[in-house]
Design a protein around this motif. Sequence first.
Motif, PDB file in Angstrom:
ATOM      1  N   PRO A  32       0.775  -1.291  -0.172  1.00 23.60           N
ATOM      2  CA  PRO A  32      -0.044   0.183   0.061  1.00 23.60           C
ATOM      3  C   PRO A  32       0.832   1.139  -0.014  1.00 23.60           C
ATOM      4  N   GLU A  33       1.972   1.309   0.803  1.00 27.06           N
ATOM      5  CA  GLU A  33       2.764   2.483   0.857  1.00 27.06           C
ATOM      6  C   GLU A  33       3.293   2.702  -0.661  1.00 27.06           C
ATOM      7  N   LEU A  34       3.892   1.414  -1.306  1.00 25.65           N
ATOM      8  CA  LEU A  34       4.467   1.949  -2.580  1.00 25.65           C
ATOM      9  C   LEU A  34       3.335   2.276  -3.503  1.00 25.65           C
ATOM     10  N   VAL A  35       2.205   1.691  -3.441  1.00 27.66           N
ATOM     11  CA  VAL A  35       0.992   1.986  -4.206  1.00 27.66           C
ATOM     12  C   VAL A  35       0.652   3.458  -3.986  1.00 27.66           C
ATOM     13  N   GLN A  36       0.816   4.134  -3.006  1.00 25.52           N
ATOM     14  CA  GLN A  36       0.456   5.548  -2.816  1.00 25.52           C
ATOM     15  C   GLN A  36       1.675   6.372  -3.391  1.00 25.52           C
ATOM     16  N   LEU A  37       3.122   5.908  -3.019  1.00 25.53           N
ATOM     17  CA  LEU A  37       3.912   6.560  -3.722  1.00 25.53           C
ATOM     18  C   LEU A  37       4.005   6.633  -5.139  1.00 25.53           C
ATOM     19  N   ARG A  38       3.543   5.638  -5.604  1.00 27.38           N
ATOM     20  CA  ARG A  38       3.435   5.418  -7.310  1.00 27.38           C
ATOM     21  C   ARG A  38       2.445   6.485  -7.779  1.00 27.38           C
ATOM     22  N   LYS A  39       1.443   6.815  -6.820  1.00 27.39           N
ATOM     23  CA  LYS A  39       0.397   7.641  -7.205  1.00 27.39           C
ATOM     24  C   LYS A  39       0.840   9.012  -7.092  1.00 27.39           C
ATOM     25  N   THR A  40       1.584   9.105  -5.927  1.00 27.51           N
ATOM     26  CA  THR A  40       2.447  10.641  -6.033  1.00 27.51           C
ATOM     27  C   THR A  40       3.267  10.832  -6.970  1.00 27.51           C
ATOM     28  N   PHE A  41       4.096   9.990  -7.444  1.00 27.29           N
ATOM     29  CA  PHE A  41       4.972  10.188  -8.578  1.00 27.29           C
ATOM     30  C   PHE A  41       4.284  10.372  -9.778  1.00 27.29           C
ATOM     31  N   ASP A  42       3.244   9.686 -10.119  1.00 28.50           N
ATOM     32  CA  ASP A  42       2.582   9.792 -11.276  1.00 28.50           C
ATOM     33  C   ASP A  42       1.966  11.008 -11.398  1.00 28.50           C
ATOM     34  N   THR A  43       1.455  11.847 -10.319  1.00 28.44           N
ATOM     35  CA  THR A  43       1.039  13.177 -10.490  1.00 28.44           C
ATOM     36  C   THR A  43       1.959  14.181 -10.645  1.00 28.44           C
ATOM     37  N   ARG A  44       3.005  13.878  -9.866  1.00 25.15           N
ATOM     38  CA  ARG A  44       4.326  14.875  -9.927  1.00 25.15           C
ATOM     39  C   ARG A  44       4.980  15.018 -11.317  1.00 25.15           C
ATOM     40  N   LEU A  45       5.261  13.806 -11.577  1.00 23.98           N
ATOM     41  CA  LEU A  45       6.036  13.420 -13.026  1.00 23.98           C
ATOM     42  C   LEU A  45       5.187  13.783 -14.160  1.00 23.98           C
ATOM     43  N   GLY A  46       3.725  13.722 -14.148  1.00 25.84           N
ATOM     44  CA  GLY A  46       2.881  14.125 -15.122  1.00 25.84           C
ATOM     45  C   GLY A  46       2.902  15.423 -15.301  1.00 25.84           C
ATOM     46  N   GLN A  47       3.009  16.360 -13.992  1.00 19.30           N
ATOM     47  CA  GLN A  47       2.954  17.780 -14.129  1.00 19.30           C
ATOM     48  C   GLN A  47       4.492  18.335 -14.824  1.00 19.30           C
ATOM     49  N   MET A  48       5.279  17.362 -14.226  1.00 19.87           N
ATOM     50  CA  MET A  48       6.799  17.935 -14.975  1.00 19.87           C
ATOM     51  C   MET A  48       6.706  17.776 -16.524  1.00 19.87           C
ATOM     52  N   ILE A  49       6.299  16.716 -16.968  1.00 21.31           N
ATOM     53  CA  ILE A  49       6.249  16.411 -17.971  1.00 21.31           C
ATOM     54  C   ILE A  49       5.298  17.560 -18.934  1.00 21.31           C
ATOM     55  N   GLY A  50       4.291  17.744 -18.217  1.00 25.82           N
ATOM     56  CA  GLY A  50       3.193  18.660 -18.921  1.00 25.82           C
ATOM     57  C   GLY A  50       3.943  20.136 -19.065  1.00 25.82           C
ATOM     58  N   ALA A  51       4.501  20.467 -17.981  1.00 25.31           N
ATOM     59  CA  ALA A  51       5.457  21.793 -17.888  1.00 25.31           C
ATOM     60  C   ALA A  51       6.524  21.609 -19.064  1.00 25.31           C
ATOM     61  N   ASP A  52       7.115  20.774 -19.310  1.00 24.46           N
ATOM     62  CA  ASP A  52       8.159  20.571 -20.278  1.00 24.46           C
ATOM     63  C   ASP A  52       7.378  20.731 -21.729  1.00 24.46           C
ATOM     64  N   LEU A  53       6.391  20.094 -21.713  1.00 27.20           N
ATOM     65  CA  LEU A  53       5.624  20.128 -23.086  1.00 27.20           C
ATOM     66  C   LEU A  53       5.188  21.369 -23.371  1.00 27.20           C
ATOM     67  N   ALA A  54       4.620  22.315 -22.438  1.00 27.53           N
ATOM     68  CA  ALA A  54       4.358  23.556 -22.351  1.00 27.53           C
ATOM     69  C   ALA A  54       5.501  24.656 -22.882  1.00 27.53           C
ATOM     70  N   ALA A  55       6.750  24.338 -22.286  1.00 29.56           N
ATOM     71  CA  ALA A  55       8.008  24.943 -22.553  1.00 29.56           C
ATOM     72  C   ALA A  55       8.432  24.835 -23.922  1.00 29.56           C
ATOM     73  N   PHE A  56       8.307  23.360 -24.339  1.00 26.85           N
ATOM     74  CA  PHE A  56       8.781  22.840 -25.655  1.00 26.85           C
ATOM     75  C   PHE A  56       7.700  23.818 -26.890  1.00 26.85           C
ATOM     76  N   TYR A  57       6.665  23.710 -26.505  1.00 27.27           N
ATOM     77  CA  TYR A  57       5.504  24.308 -27.373  1.00 27.27           C
ATOM     78  C   TYR A  57       5.577  25.990 -27.415  1.00 27.27           C
ATOM     79  N   ALA A  58       6.074  26.645 -26.162  1.00 30.13           N
ATOM     80  CA  ALA A  58       6.138  27.876 -26.340  1.00 30.13           C
ATOM     81  C   ALA A  58       7.600  28.368 -27.008  1.00 30.13           C
TER      82      ALA A  58
END
Length: 615
Positions: free
Chosen positions: A565-591
């Motif tokens: 359960p702890e690693l499942v929650q950790l995976r969810k947290t990383f999923d959110t944060r890494l998704g945000q980071m990738i999204g920010a990179d995409l926005a920067a590339f697009y800009a």
Amino acid sequence: MSTMLRSSGKSVTVWVLLAMIVLGLGGYQVGNFSNRGQSIGAVGESEITARDYAQALRQEINAVAAQIGHAPSMSEVRAMGLDQVVQAQLFNTAALSEQARRLELSVGDAEVSRQIRAARPFQGATGSFERETYREVLRREGLTETEFETRLRADIARSILQGAVAGGVQAPAALLDGYVGYLGETRDVTFAEIPAEGIAPASPDAAVLKAHYDAHLAEFTRPETREISYVWLTPEMLRDGIAVDEAQLRATYDERKSDYIQPERRRLSKLVFPTRTEAEAGMAKIAAGEASLSDLAKERGLSAADIDLGDVSQDEIGGAAGEAVFARTSPGVIGPYETDLGPALFDFQAVTPSETTTFEEARGDIAAELAMEKARRMIGDMTSDLEDRLASGATLEDMVKETKMQAGKISMAADSRDGIAAYDAFREAAAKATTEDFPELAVLEDGGVFALRLDGVTAAAPIPFDQLRDKVEASWRKAEVVKAKQAKAEAAGATAVAGQTLAAQGLEEKSAPDLPRGGFVEGAPQGLAQTAFATAAGQSATLTEGEKVFVLLVRAVKPADLADPELVQLRKTFDTRLGQMIGADLAAFYARAAQAEAGITLDSAMIAAVQAQFQ
């Protein structure tokens, strides 16, 4: 997901815009740049106003100031590259705005009106939108309603585009599994410290010691010292000569009576129940010896720490419950009693008696504190005069003759912490001083002041071998013992790999099962986990920390349980944060792509003009 991100981005964008307009450029002497005709550059037809640049730069400087404790100068800002970071961010934003304009993205009047009406800065005392307040805020900032609403509409459109580009991005599953698996992996480790018993290096001759001296010259080098003359004045120097009025002493004692008169306190745990019936049933179990209050808490998913109140007074419990608990004379579980949160049981564990410090007992401490406060104010009142004297050319020697400041000298090394060198402000000033500097008044952490002069610098230099022979020999012996321990550790490790345990070799073997990456084990060296995770299963390693040497054996490598359960929650947290980071990179590339397509113009003179306001 993309709709949620777009909505969130829209809200953030609008509130940032409103904050920039309503808060203005407070905190620095920054000019009121108009929105018309003053820009630092543009992407296509989308301009970046000087005002926006100044505001963004101020926010970045404030963020750094909060970390380092003072506002950096503009030269420091440039050295850190903060001005370039701000410009890059603003040009990326302008690029998205320009792309939204070219794609003819927009929102209707209804959405713009909704955003404005919901904005708190435009609301009156009743909490609802007031047009006069709206007009007044914009008027103070030199904006018309049309200008503001046009800008707001464009910002919302840009946030919609940004959400479309970056919203809903998910991190690759393989990346998440690999990262979580890496973090969740554990080791079974055994280790032992190599004792010094039986290790006795032979007496070295002069040649051996000289070779050790030459090989470890930094250990035998006298550090650079800075010869500093200084004058200083602290509240402590003035305190003894300050009389404090008796009436003020008593008034201060009365104001702080709660500090000097502590009521009786009791150490308690409290468990609140949804209904009185459940509380009574719980009390019945405790009375019958079937459970403790901690057991009842565990049944409801709570730990002992969750129900621990610590030491509390009767007033902190309040009401009838407080009276009942403090009427109890012996430890035990009591209740149920009604509390603000519902019926509760209390576990009364111990009593801390009331404690009173009389005025006579507190008088000395209060007098010393008030005298120090007055001394700090006196120094504050002297500051302008002291600064003026130094600015007029007074020497440190003049300051001692003409003021209450006291003189001193110190040979400052990097590790000096005695006397005035205990103050961070003095050490920093001494480290920066040059022989060409004139003394300037500076403030110490306790409210004192000082000024210093660098008289000279004594360069670092090796201390001659003949003066340090005993110290060199002691250092050589320590090094030889460590080398002998390391040799023993390597031999013990090889024997352990072959099948003989460390305990069987006469060592005090300890175990660290399921050791996590970066984990800490009491009694183990700090680098145990790092070394263990750099060692393959079934292999040994030697770990040296100072004069201590350890041998360790990695008995097993255990892969992460991704269903934990702890690693499942950790995976969810990383999923959110890494998704945000990738999204920010995409926005920067697009800009950046949008910048290349639309073209960039840059007004260096206007950028310099804005930065000049921060000097």
